[in-house]
Design a protein around this motif. Structure first.
Motif, mmCIF file in Angstrom:
data_model
loop_
_atom_site.group_PDB
_atom_site.id
_atom_site.type_symbol
_atom_site.label_atom_id
_atom_site.label_comp_id
_atom_site.label_asym_id
_atom_site.label_seq_id
_atom_site.Cartn_x
_atom_site.Cartn_y
_atom_site.Cartn_z
ATOM 1 N N VAL A 70 0.842 -1.203 0.000
ATOM 2 C CA VAL A 70 0.000 0.000 0.000
ATOM 3 C C VAL A 70 0.873 1.246 0.000
ATOM 4 O O VAL A 70 0.593 2.236 -0.685
ATOM 5 N N ARG A 71 1.959 1.186 0.746
ATOM 6 C CA ARG A 71 2.870 2.331 0.840
ATOM 7 C C ARG A 71 3.457 2.689 -0.527
ATOM 8 O O ARG A 71 3.802 3.841 -0.794
ATOM 9 N N ALA A 77 -0.128 8.620 -3.965
ATOM 10 C CA ALA A 77 -0.849 9.134 -2.800
ATOM 11 C C ALA A 77 -2.367 8.967 -2.926
ATOM 12 O O ALA A 77 -3.026 8.503 -1.985
ATOM 13 N N ARG A 79 -3.314 5.393 -2.729
ATOM 14 C CA ARG A 79 -3.017 4.897 -1.388
ATOM 15 C C ARG A 79 -4.144 5.252 -0.433
ATOM 16 O O ARG A 79 -4.617 4.426 0.341
ATOM 17 N N ALA A 80 -4.590 6.511 -0.495
ATOM 18 C CA ALA A 80 -5.674 6.948 0.392
ATOM 19 C C ALA A 80 -6.945 6.163 0.091
ATOM 20 O O ALA A 80 -7.631 5.689 1.001
ATOM 21 N N THR A 113 -6.551 2.423 1.068
ATOM 22 C CA THR A 113 -6.539 2.274 2.533
ATOM 23 C C THR A 113 -7.961 2.212 3.070
ATOM 24 O O THR A 113 -8.310 1.332 3.862
ATOM 25 N N LEU A 114 -8.796 3.137 2.637
ATOM 26 C CA LEU A 114 -10.173 3.138 3.125
ATOM 27 C C LEU A 114 -10.938 1.933 2.606
ATOM 28 O O LEU A 114 -11.808 1.392 3.297
ATOM 29 N N TYR A 115 -10.626 1.511 1.406
ATOM 30 C CA TYR A 115 -11.279 0.321 0.860
ATOM 31 C C TYR A 115 -10.927 -0.895 1.697
ATOM 32 O O TYR A 115 -11.793 -1.725 2.018
ATOM 33 N N LEU A 116 -9.664 -1.008 2.072
ATOM 34 C CA LEU A 116 -9.219 -2.138 2.886
ATOM 35 C C LEU A 116 -9.818 -2.091 4.288
ATOM 36 O O LEU A 116 -9.892 -3.110 4.974
ATOM 37 N N LEU A 138 -13.344 11.490 0.984
ATOM 38 C CA LEU A 138 -12.090 12.086 0.511
ATOM 39 C C LEU A 138 -12.323 13.202 -0.502
ATOM 40 O O LEU A 138 -11.377 13.738 -1.063
#
Lengths: 224, 190
Positions: free
Chosen positions: B134-135, B139, B142-143, B146-149, B161
């Motif tokens: 993910v990192r 950007a 990634r954002a 992250t929320l999906y995960l 967002l």
């Protein structure tokens, strides 16, 4: 476009569970709260999400905010704005993002925050890690009313202490602030109304001469 | 569940508008907070879960200046305070784990069953791998990923967002595809 590629459930669980730690500062809790509930500005929410990607503790904070939102009134999404980041944490995070972009343009394929020089005001949110506060009383100590003498490990030199004592149903029994030594004798008069065998909970906040104050776990003793 | 009662905002901040404000006692808050913390608690905090809740509720009591056993307060206000102190407690616990000789230990027992050490290690490795992948995303992806995960839907991600749903959809779909490729390269079966 069809649905997103799926991911195995154990990967999703592992992502949420991962104990990852970032060297950067964590956003204030109320910014995570606002971002996760759609109550703040979108730019700030994106910064928070990027931080959550790299911080296990803030991942927990985000998930907790979502869970709390389910049991409290819904957020007012009409208040969403697209203002520029204004909080100090977001200014710090923006500096980090700009540095990451510059590094990307220089040809780096993996952005590693540890490569960037420490930002001088990181200490605002991440002070030197405090020592752990431990009770110096034996576990489950039973004490006479005249001698409920609470003692704990000292903080950094020059620290002051705030101690709070409660009954099990969180009724305040005694509180003392600005103590110079890591000990406190609970006045017997404060215990007058409590029955024999009553359990007292107590907790200490250490106020070091520099850095953030920190609070101990909750300790317990019983009245003889 | 919170009790519904018409109030004038005498406990906690003003209700701020017409209509009933949900009320909550500290005991109700404690029991609900236990449930919620249990739901989100990662394995590296499970052994301290009760302490987190206990300490958070005590601090809430201090902040609101509780004096009566059955006093109730505006639920939204109480939850806001409880959330802040819980996050603060989690962060303090993390700092103590960082400096303590007893390193952050994953719970040996989960839901009453002992956890296999090998399973713990594999879980940790998978977690580290997926976070690393993910990192590596840009950007915006990634954002979104992250929320999906973390369980958010695509429309929700767009709303949180500040993106149109179509853009959020693109970012999630392409981000997850990239994530899958990265995990495959690392030897995992996504």
């Amino acid at each position: 476009m069809t649905g997103p590629p799926s991911l195995a459930p154990d990967l999703l669980a592992a992502f949420a569970d991962a104990d990852v730690r970032t060297s950067g500062p964590c956003p204030p809790a109320d910014e995570i709260w606002a971002a996760a509930r759609g109550e703040g500005d979108a730019a700030g929410a994106r910064q928070v999400a990027l931080h959550v990607a790299e911080c296990g503790a803030c991942t927990v904070a985000w998930r907790l905010a979502v869970e709390v939102a389910r049991v409290t009134p819904p957020a007012d999404l009409d208040r969403r704005t697209e203002s520029t980041p204004s909080s100090r944490w977001r200014r710090i995070a923006s500096v980090g993002a700009a540095a990451a972009l510059a590094a990307g343009l220089a040809g780096l394929f993996v952005i590693d925050a540890r490569r960037f020089p420490a930002r001088p005001d990181v200490g605002v949110y991440r002070a030197a890690a405090p020592a752990e506060v431990r009770s110096l009383l034996p576990d489950g100590a039973v004490l006479p009313r005249s001698e409920v003498h609470l003692r704990w490990t000292a903080g950094p030199e020059g620290s002051r202490y705030i101690v709070r004592v409660f009954t099990e149903d969180l009724t305040s029994v005694a509180e003392a602030g600005d103590l110079a030594a890591p000990e406190y004798l609970v006045p017997e008069s404060r215990l007058a109304g409590l029955p024999a065998g009553a359990r007292l909970l107590w907790q200490v906040t250490v106020v070091p001469p520099e850095g953030d104050r920190f609070t101990s776990p909750t300790f317990a003793v019983r009245l003889r | 569940m919170a009790k519904l009662r018409v109030v004038s905002g005498r406990n906690g901040p003003p209700a701020g508008g017409p209509g009933p404000e949900a009320m909550l006692s500290l005991e109700e808050l404690r029991s609900q907070l236990e449930r919620l913390v249990d739901r989100v608690c990662p394995s590296w905090l499970t052994s301290r879960r009760d302490d987190i809740v206990q300490t958070a509720v005590i601090r809430v009591a201090q902040i609101i200046g509780r004096s009566e056993g059955n006093a109730t307060f505006a639920a939204s206000y109480l939850w806001r305070v409880a959330y802040s102190v819980t996050v603060d407690e989690i962060r303090q616990l993390r700092r103590r784990q960082e400096t303590s000789l007893e390193e952050a230990s994953v719970a040996d027992v989960v839901d009453g069953a002992p956890r296999d050490p090998e399973a713990r290690m594999i879980g940790r490795q998978i977690g580290a791998a997926i976070r690393d992948c993910v990192r590596r995303l840009g950007a915006s992806r990634r954002a979104a990923v992250t929320l999906y995960l973390l369980g958010h839907s695509v429309p929700e991600i767009g709303r949180l967002l500040g993106w149109p749903t179509k853009r959020a959809e693109n970012l999630v779909y392409r981000g997850v595809a990239e994530l899958r490729r990265c995990l495959t390269d690392k030897g995992y079966q996504p």
